[in-house]
Design an enzyme around this catalytic site. Structure first.
Site, mmCIF file in Angstrom:
data_model
loop_
_atom_site.group_PDB
_atom_site.id
_atom_site.type_symbol
_atom_site.label_atom_id
_atom_site.label_comp_id
_atom_site.label_asym_id
_atom_site.label_seq_id
_atom_site.Cartn_x
_atom_site.Cartn_y
_atom_site.Cartn_z
ATOM 1 N N CYS A 332 27.732 -7.192 -26.603
ATOM 2 C CA CYS A 332 29.077 -7.766 -26.637
ATOM 3 C C CYS A 332 30.145 -6.959 -25.893
ATOM 4 O O CYS A 332 30.949 -7.565 -25.173
ATOM 5 C CB CYS A 332 29.528 -8.020 -28.061
ATOM 6 N N ARG A 361 17.654 -0.029 -30.504
ATOM 7 C CA ARG A 361 18.202 0.407 -31.783
ATOM 8 C C ARG A 361 17.203 1.332 -32.436
ATOM 9 O O ARG A 361 15.997 1.069 -32.440
ATOM 10 C CB ARG A 361 18.454 -0.794 -32.700
ATOM 11 N N GLN A 379 17.871 -9.699 -26.681
ATOM 12 C CA GLN A 379 18.574 -10.761 -27.388
ATOM 13 C C GLN A 379 18.918 -11.865 -26.413
ATOM 14 O O GLN A 379 19.374 -11.591 -25.314
ATOM 15 C CB GLN A 379 19.891 -10.233 -27.957
ATOM 16 N N ASP A 381 21.497 -13.614 -25.937
ATOM 17 C CA ASP A 381 22.855 -13.465 -26.416
ATOM 18 C C ASP A 381 23.794 -14.373 -25.640
ATOM 19 O O ASP A 381 23.554 -14.674 -24.475
ATOM 20 C CB ASP A 381 23.268 -12.009 -26.148
ATOM 21 N N HIS A 383 28.297 -15.226 -25.572
ATOM 22 C CA HIS A 383 29.616 -15.123 -26.179
ATOM 23 C C HIS A 383 30.489 -16.241 -25.659
ATOM 24 O O HIS A 383 30.567 -16.460 -24.458
ATOM 25 C CB HIS A 383 30.221 -13.748 -25.881
ATOM 26 N N LYS A 463 30.158 -17.412 -40.450
ATOM 27 C CA LYS A 463 29.044 -17.698 -39.548
ATOM 28 C C LYS A 463 28.134 -18.765 -40.103
ATOM 29 O O LYS A 463 28.149 -19.064 -41.302
ATOM 30 C CB LYS A 463 28.228 -16.426 -39.327
ATOM 31 N N HIS A 509 30.009 -15.135 -31.206
ATOM 32 C CA HIS A 509 28.713 -14.610 -30.757
ATOM 33 C C HIS A 509 27.658 -15.614 -31.174
ATOM 34 O O HIS A 509 27.757 -16.192 -32.244
ATOM 35 C CB HIS A 509 28.325 -13.317 -31.468
#
Length: 636
Positions: A332, A361, A379, A381, A383, A463, A509
């Site tokens: 992000c 991670r 991911q 991902d 946005h 969410k 997200h």
RNA sequence: GCCGAUGUAGCUCAAAGGUAGAGCAAUCGCCUUGUAAGUGAUAGGUUAUGGGUUCGAUUCCCAUCAUCGGCUCCA
């Protein structure tokens, strides 16, 4: 026990932050984080707790505890609740249990069952209870909790000071809320089985002593038990770690490191195909692709809040020219920087940045699990940035888009969870209200079954999580659509409205597969390795009966390859039967047998991996068949 | 990270205080095959890594790493 001290001040950007609902609930209610608000659907949970099966398993747990205490008179007992498919009981014992111990305990359990002794419920005062369990420190601790009216014997919170009850059966007394069967004889001795021993912290808190937990399973009839064991076998056959090796999909190498996935050609092909579809869909739906680096400077992660609140999951910094750089645990901040690289007008919005971003991670050493839990993963991902006016429509869009993609991968049973504002939260209340309303309206419009988890949202935004059910009925959370009221503030993101003034955009997200690695693992298990034709790394194999058919086979293969069909020729000098067997084991969707007859007719004889024989077919017809199944994303 | 178990050929597994064996896979032959295993031969191992005990360790002990079942945590 100390309540977890978690500051809910504006902490870093939301999305995949570690502050989960359990902890938040534990904090706000000042209760330990144990077992609070588990995501079992309330209706299901209530039904289960009222069922005979529940009482049976609870009763079996008591019988097991008695058998264990007879073997270890100095042993201490903790708790022993029924769980999905069975029960467990935690013990503090003088030595580790062995599989042989389990066998002995199981034998003794059957004897106790045969005693057919009644389960007798008694209400006792706290003093009496303390007397009865004077040698049982864990029980004493539970009694204390009950007396204080905080938690019951399972650590679940209770509303008011409960009545303390004990249950006696045979030679065993337990602090227990019940309910139980009438007597031990109601347990079918051949429908109970002890499964395994594992470590478990007292009250689930890693600062507490480690106990030994025995897991058992119990059913109404031996037939049910047998069926359950069969189900376990089936799950084992589908285990993505096993199939990953057998189908040569991926590996993890000691040399490279734990939790770092190596995608082999077969697995990489499946990933490529899945990603190509993902990319096409994104391009067709107004997303822009972005690419961002794997490392970023410390200041970036300071601004985002990661270094304050996510540091324990991040790898140690890399130092370059006196600057510290961190491997990214999330994408992000980079996407936000792209947003901020220019002044944005309301006319530019909504903006949708998508990236399959690989993040790293740190995971504690004991938690890695095949593809499901790794240290480096990608991911899918994205946005979304939009104005308040656009927001409801944007949520509608992203939910529909997500569902469409999940369904394309064969996940047709989808449920949603809507998580709303917790007590401590950042962001204006109106924004929360609007966002929650938009999420709920979209769920209704999509006619998706959903549950509301009041106060279950992260502090930075509400969410929707989407959960799918796989072929074995197991639930997996895949997608998340997550508002973030935190990062736009932290990074001071703005757009210029019609009035020429800067305003704060909404930021959402979202990840559909979540982690590509984990998604792949779930796909493998969902399909049991038999991927649909559109995802199969090899869609068909041609099996020449004798060497004289190989040339024809190659010609057919070339023709089909030119239609983008992934096909191989098995030109080994083995018998056809052996080739078919190998192709079956590799779960290749189509086997094309060619011999004299087929050569004469410019045909192929088709067998599906299901064993179904489609018979001889012109090569063109087969081509159309495959292309049609690819286009339909048909399973099979 | 914690508790427990495990680590032997590419895979699945045997064996053993005196340097290890099978099946499948692989390689090379023979067979030329009609819908889930034709057949013969060959090759393949510092028994995870590092220490220790011992005349001798792959076997016993310790540590490390990894995997598995859980706990905690989580995409």
């Amino acid at each position: 026990m100390e309540p977890r001290e978690i500051t809910l001040a504006p902490v870093g950007e939301g999305f995949l932050f570690n502050l989960n609902r359990k902890k938040v609930a534990g904090f706000t209610d000042n209760l330990n984080a144990l077992l609070i608000l588990r995501r079992i659907k309330m209706s299901e949970k209530e039904n289960y707790e009222e069922s005979k099966l529940f009482r049976l398993r609870h009763s079996a747990a008591h019988v097991m505890a008695q058998a264990v205490l007879e073997k270890f008179p100095e042993g201490k007992v903790a708790i022993g609740p029924p769980i999905e498919d069975g029960f467990y009981y935690d013990f503090d014992l003088p030595r580790p249990l062995t599989p042989e111990d389990l066998d002995e305990i199981e034998v003794r359990m059957r004897e106790i069952i045969k005693n057919n002794s009644e389960f007798v419920r008694e209400e006792v005062s706290a003093e009496e209870a303390r007397e009865i369990f004077e040698d049982q420190p864990y029980k004493l601790e539970l009694i204390e909790g009950l007396e204080a009216g905080e938690v019951d014997e399972h650590g679940d919170p209770v509303d008011e000071k409960p009545v303390i009850t004990i249950y006696k059966s045979d030679e065993f007394v337990d602090l227990c809320r019940g309910p139980h069967l009438e007597n031990t004889g109601k347990i079918h001795p051949k429908a109970v089985k002890l499964m395994n021993v594992a470590g478990a912290y007292w009250r689930g808190d890693e600062h507490n002593p480690m106990l030994q937990r025995i897991y058992g399973t119990a059913w109404l009839s031996p037939k049910d038990l047998k069926q359950y064991l069969w189900r376990l076998e089936e799950a084992k056959k589908r285990d993505h770690r096993k199939l990953g090796r057998e189908l040569d999909l991926y590996s993890v190498s000691d040399e490279v490191g734990s939790g770092l996935v190596l995608w082999h050609p077969n697995g990489a092909m499946i990933r490529f195909l899945a990603e190509r579809f993902w990319e096409d869909e994104h391009l067709n739906h107004g997303y822009d692709f972005v690419y961002t680096p794997h490392i970023g400077k410390a200041q970036l992660w300071k601004t985002s809040g990661h270094l304050d609140f996510y540091a324990e999951n991040m790898y140690a910094p890399i130092e370059i020219e006196d600057q510290q750089y961190y491997l990214k645990p999330m994408n992000c901040p980079f996407h936000i920087e792209i947003y901020k690289s220019d002044i944005r007008s309301y006319r530019d919005l909504p903006m949708r940045y998508a990236e399959k971003g690989t993040v790293y991670r740190y995971e504690r050493s004991g938690v890695m699990h095949g593809l499901m839990r790794v240290r480096g993963f990608t991911q899918d991902d994205a946005h979304h940035f939009c104005t308040p006016r656009q927001m409801p429509e944007e949520i509608d869009f992203v939910l529909d888009f997500s569902l469409n993609i999940l369904r394309s991968f064969g996940f047709n049973e989808i449920e949603a969870y809507l998580s709303t504002r917790p007590e401590k939260a950042v962001g204006e209340p109106e924004r929360w209200r609007d966002a929650e309303a938009a999420l709920e309206a979209s769920l209704k419009r999509a006619e998706l079954p959903y549950e509301v988890d009041e106060g279950g949202g992260a502090f930075y935004g509400p969410k929707i999580d989407l959960k799918i059910k796989d072929a074995l009925g197991r639930e997996w959370q895949l997608s998340t659509i997550q508002f973030d009221f935190n990062n736009p503030e932290r990074f001071d993101m703005t757009y210029i409205e019609e009035d020429g003034q800067p305003y704060r955009p909404y930021m959402v997200h979202r990840a559909l597969m979540g982690s590509v690695e984990r998604f792949f693992g779930i796909l493998i298990e969902h399909y049991g390795g038999a991927f649909p034709v559109w995802l199969s790394p090899v869609q068909a194999v041609i099996i020449p009966i004798a060497d004289r058919h190989v040339e024809y086979a190659e010609n057919v293969a070339a023709e089909l390859r030119s239609a983008d069909i992934r096909i191989e020729v098995d030109d080994r000098s083995d018998r056809m039967n052996a080739k078919i067997r190998d192709a079956e084991k590799q779960k290749i969707p189509f086997m094309l047998v060619v011999g004299d007859r087929e050569m004469a007719e410019n045909a192929v004889d088709i067998r599906r991996r299901s064993g179904e024989r489609l018979g001889a077919m012109a090569v063109d017809m087969f081509k159309d068949l495959v292309l049609q199944e690819v286009a339909d994303k048909a399973a099979g």
